[in-house]
Design a protein around this motif. Structure first.
Motif, PDB file in Angstrom:
ATOM      1  N   SER A   1       0.825  -1.210   0.000  1.00  0.00           N
ATOM      2  CA  SER A   1       0.000   0.000   0.000  1.00  0.00           C
ATOM      3  C   SER A   1       0.858   1.258   0.000  1.00  0.00           C
ATOM      4  CB  SER A   1      -0.895   0.005   1.245  1.00  0.00           C
ATOM      5  OG  SER A   1      -0.099   0.220   2.408  1.00  0.00           O
ATOM      6  N   ALA A   2       0.193   2.404  -0.012  1.00  0.00           N
ATOM      7  CA  ALA A   2       0.888   3.686   0.070  1.00  0.00           C
ATOM      8  C   ALA A   2       1.697   3.795   1.360  1.00  0.00           C
ATOM      9  CB  ALA A   2      -0.110   4.830  -0.039  1.00  0.00           C
ATOM     10  N   ALA A   3       1.235   3.130   2.409  1.00  0.00           N
ATOM     11  CA  ALA A   3       1.980   3.130   3.670  1.00  0.00           C
ATOM     12  C   ALA A   3       3.370   2.525   3.470  1.00  0.00           C
ATOM     13  CB  ALA A   3       1.218   2.368   4.740  1.00  0.00           C
ATOM     14  N   ASP A   4       3.463   1.512   2.627  1.00  0.00           N
ATOM     15  CA  ASP A   4       4.749   0.871   2.343  1.00  0.00           C
ATOM     16  C   ASP A   4       5.650   1.773   1.507  1.00  0.00           C
ATOM     17  OD1 ASP A   4       4.334  -1.813   3.577  1.00  0.00           O
ATOM     18  OD2 ASP A   4       2.663  -1.806   2.155  1.00  0.00           O
ATOM     19  N   VAL A   5       5.049   2.508   0.600  1.00  0.00           N
ATOM     20  CA  VAL A   5       5.831   3.453  -0.205  1.00  0.00           C
ATOM     21  C   VAL A   5       6.503   4.457   0.729  1.00  0.00           C
ATOM     22  CG1 VAL A   5       5.713   5.279  -1.950  1.00  0.00           C
ATOM     23  CG2 VAL A   5       4.353   3.201  -2.228  1.00  0.00           C
ATOM     24  N   TYR A   6       5.717   5.014   1.633  1.00  0.00           N
ATOM     25  CA  TYR A   6       6.230   6.030   2.559  1.00  0.00           C
ATOM     26  C   TYR A   6       7.232   5.440   3.552  1.00  0.00           C
ATOM     27  CZ  TYR A   6       6.395   9.667   6.067  1.00  0.00           C
ATOM     28  OH  TYR A   6       6.832  10.606   6.947  1.00  0.00           O
TER      29      TYR A   6
ATOM     30  N   SER B   1      18.226  -4.875  12.599  1.00  0.00           N
ATOM     31  CA  SER B   1      16.909  -5.519  12.612  1.00  0.00           C
ATOM     32  C   SER B   1      16.690  -6.316  11.326  1.00  0.00           C
ATOM     33  CB  SER B   1      15.815  -4.451  12.738  1.00  0.00           C
ATOM     34  OG  SER B   1      14.547  -5.033  12.516  1.00  0.00           O
ATOM     35  N   PRO B   2      16.756  -7.634  11.406  1.00  0.00           N
ATOM     36  CA  PRO B   2      16.507  -8.444  10.209  1.00  0.00           C
ATOM     37  C   PRO B   2      15.124  -8.180   9.610  1.00  0.00           C
ATOM     38  CG  PRO B   2      17.440  -9.805  11.943  1.00  0.00           C
ATOM     39  CD  PRO B   2      17.122  -8.469  12.554  1.00  0.00           C
ATOM     40  N   ARG B   3      14.130  -7.974  10.457  1.00  0.00           N
ATOM     41  CA  ARG B   3      12.766  -7.741   9.956  1.00  0.00           C
ATOM     42  C   ARG B   3      12.717  -6.449   9.139  1.00  0.00           C
ATOM     43  NH1 ARG B   3       8.802  -8.565  14.330  1.00  0.00           N
ATOM     44  NH2 ARG B   3       8.946 -10.694  13.605  1.00  0.00           N
ATOM     45  N   ILE B   4      13.331  -5.387   9.640  1.00  0.00           N
ATOM     46  CA  ILE B   4      13.333  -4.110   8.922  1.00  0.00           C
ATOM     47  C   ILE B   4      14.186  -4.209   7.671  1.00  0.00           C
ATOM     48  CG2 ILE B   4      14.067  -1.696   9.027  1.00  0.00           C
ATOM     49  CD1 ILE B   4      13.060  -1.669  11.945  1.00  0.00           C
ATOM     50  N   GLN B   5      15.328  -4.853   7.754  1.00  0.00           N
ATOM     51  CA  GLN B   5      16.192  -4.996   6.582  1.00  0.00           C
ATOM     52  C   GLN B   5      15.495  -5.781   5.474  1.00  0.00           C
ATOM     53  OE1 GLN B   5      19.301  -3.524   5.978  1.00  0.00           O
ATOM     54  NE2 GLN B   5      18.450  -2.383   7.695  1.00  0.00           N
ATOM     55  N   ASP B   6      14.810  -6.863   5.837  1.00  0.00           N
ATOM     56  CA  ASP B   6      14.075  -7.656   4.843  1.00  0.00           C
ATOM     57  C   ASP B   6      12.953  -6.830   4.215  1.00  0.00           C
ATOM     58  OD1 ASP B   6      15.716  -9.803   5.351  1.00  0.00           O
ATOM     59  OD2 ASP B   6      14.247 -10.874   6.595  1.00  0.00           O
ATOM     60  N   TYR B   7      12.274  -6.057   5.038  1.00  0.00           N
ATOM     61  CA  TYR B   7      11.191  -5.201   4.550  1.00  0.00           C
ATOM     62  C   TYR B   7      11.716  -4.170   3.557  1.00  0.00           C
ATOM     63  CZ  TYR B   7       7.615  -1.567   4.636  1.00  0.00           C
ATOM     64  OH  TYR B   7       6.695  -0.621   4.273  1.00  0.00           O
ATOM     65  N   VAL B   8      12.800  -3.502   3.908  1.00  0.00           N
ATOM     66  CA  VAL B   8      13.386  -2.494   3.017  1.00  0.00           C
ATOM     67  C   VAL B   8      13.800  -3.145   1.696  1.00  0.00           C
ATOM     68  CG1 VAL B   8      15.327  -0.903   2.693  1.00  0.00           C
ATOM     69  CG2 VAL B   8      14.059  -0.907   4.846  1.00  0.00           C
ATOM     70  N   LYS B   9      14.373  -4.333   1.764  1.00  0.00           N
ATOM     71  CA  LYS B   9      14.756  -5.045   0.535  1.00  0.00           C
ATOM     72  C   LYS B   9      13.538  -5.348  -0.330  1.00  0.00           C
ATOM     73  CE  LYS B   9      18.902  -7.152   2.403  1.00  0.00           C
ATOM     74  NZ  LYS B   9      19.467  -8.366   3.004  1.00  0.00           N
ATOM     75  N   ARG B  10      12.433  -5.784   0.301  1.00  0.00           N
ATOM     76  CA  ARG B  10      11.213  -6.079  -0.466  1.00  0.00           C
ATOM     77  C   ARG B  10      10.669  -4.824  -1.146  1.00  0.00           C
ATOM     78  NH1 ARG B  10      10.136  -9.273   3.813  1.00  0.00           N
ATOM     79  NH2 ARG B  10       8.821  -7.766   4.895  1.00  0.00           N
ATOM     80  N   VAL B  11      10.637  -3.721  -0.413  1.00  0.00           N
ATOM     81  CA  VAL B  11      10.079  -2.484  -0.968  1.00  0.00           C
ATOM     82  C   VAL B  11      10.986  -1.915  -2.061  1.00  0.00           C
ATOM     83  CG1 VAL B  11       9.456  -0.099  -0.425  1.00  0.00           C
ATOM     84  CG2 VAL B  11       8.762  -1.945   1.112  1.00  0.00           C
TER      85      VAL B  11
ATOM     86  N   ALA C   1      13.061  -3.424  -3.916  1.00  0.00           N
ATOM     87  CA  ALA C   1      13.205  -4.330  -5.058  1.00  0.00           C
ATOM     88  C   ALA C   1      12.066  -4.173  -6.069  1.00  0.00           C
ATOM     89  CB  ALA C   1      13.266  -5.780  -4.582  1.00  0.00           C
ATOM     90  N   ARG C   2      11.025  -3.486  -5.691  1.00  0.00           N
ATOM     91  CA  ARG C   2       9.872  -3.309  -6.590  1.00  0.00           C
ATOM     92  C   ARG C   2      10.263  -2.423  -7.766  1.00  0.00           C
ATOM     93  NH1 ARG C   2       5.109  -5.037  -4.265  1.00  0.00           N
ATOM     94  NH2 ARG C   2       3.884  -3.675  -5.593  1.00  0.00           N
ATOM     95  N   ASP C   3       9.764  -2.763  -8.942  1.00  0.00           N
ATOM     96  CA  ASP C   3      10.095  -2.009 -10.158  1.00  0.00           C
ATOM     97  C   ASP C   3       9.742  -0.538 -10.033  1.00  0.00           C
ATOM     98  OD1 ASP C   3      11.157  -4.213 -11.432  1.00  0.00           O
ATOM     99  OD2 ASP C   3       9.277  -4.717 -12.450  1.00  0.00           O
ATOM    100  N   ALA C   4       8.594  -0.233  -9.454  1.00  0.00           N
ATOM    101  CA  ALA C   4       8.169   1.163  -9.316  1.00  0.00           C
ATOM    102  C   ALA C   4       9.133   1.952  -8.429  1.00  0.00           C
ATOM    103  CB  ALA C   4       6.753   1.244  -8.750  1.00  0.00           C
ATOM    104  N   PHE C   5       9.645   1.315  -7.385  1.00  0.00           N
ATOM    105  CA  PHE C   5      10.611   1.989  -6.510  1.00  0.00           C
ATOM    106  C   PHE C   5      11.894   2.282  -7.293  1.00  0.00           C
ATOM    107  CE2 PHE C   5      13.993   2.523  -3.527  1.00  0.00           C
ATOM    108  CZ  PHE C   5      13.439   3.233  -2.489  1.00  0.00           C
ATOM    109  N   LYS C   6      12.339   1.295  -8.042  1.00  0.00           N
ATOM    110  CA  LYS C   6      13.572   1.467  -8.816  1.00  0.00           C
ATOM    111  C   LYS C   6      13.426   2.595  -9.835  1.00  0.00           C
ATOM    112  CE  LYS C   6      15.014  -3.330  -8.388  1.00  0.00           C
ATOM    113  NZ  LYS C   6      15.216  -4.598  -9.094  1.00  0.00           N
TER     114      LYS C   6
END
Length: 83
Positions: free
Chosen positions: A37-42, A61-71, A73-78
């Protein structure tokens, strides 16, 4: 709440903030669970930026690092990051 201001004043340490983020991400994989969602973008962009500047505990924080990698890695983010 400050008298008459209509605003809340919150006192939290950076550790409190990281703990709250980790708790919010626990159900995963995104802030709203399975839905990106937009919350993830922000949040993802903010965490990626803060991590570049060595914000306390983000790199630990592995949880935060994994989350940042997921977000990130998205084409729109790139595409947005490339502009």
């Amino acid at each position: 709440m400050a008298k008459g201001s209509g605003q809340f004043v919150v006192h939290a340490t950076s550790a409190d903030v990281v703990d709250a983020i980790e708790k919010a991400l626990a159900p995963g994989p995104f802030v709203l669970g399975p839905t990106f969602s937009a919350a993830d973008v922000y949040l993802g962009a903010s965490l990626a930026w803060a991590g570049k500047f060595g914000a306390p505990r983000l790199g630990e924080s592995p949880r935060i690092q994994d989350y940042v990698k997921r977000v990130t890695a998205r084409d729109a983010f790139k595409r947005a990051a490339a502009e």
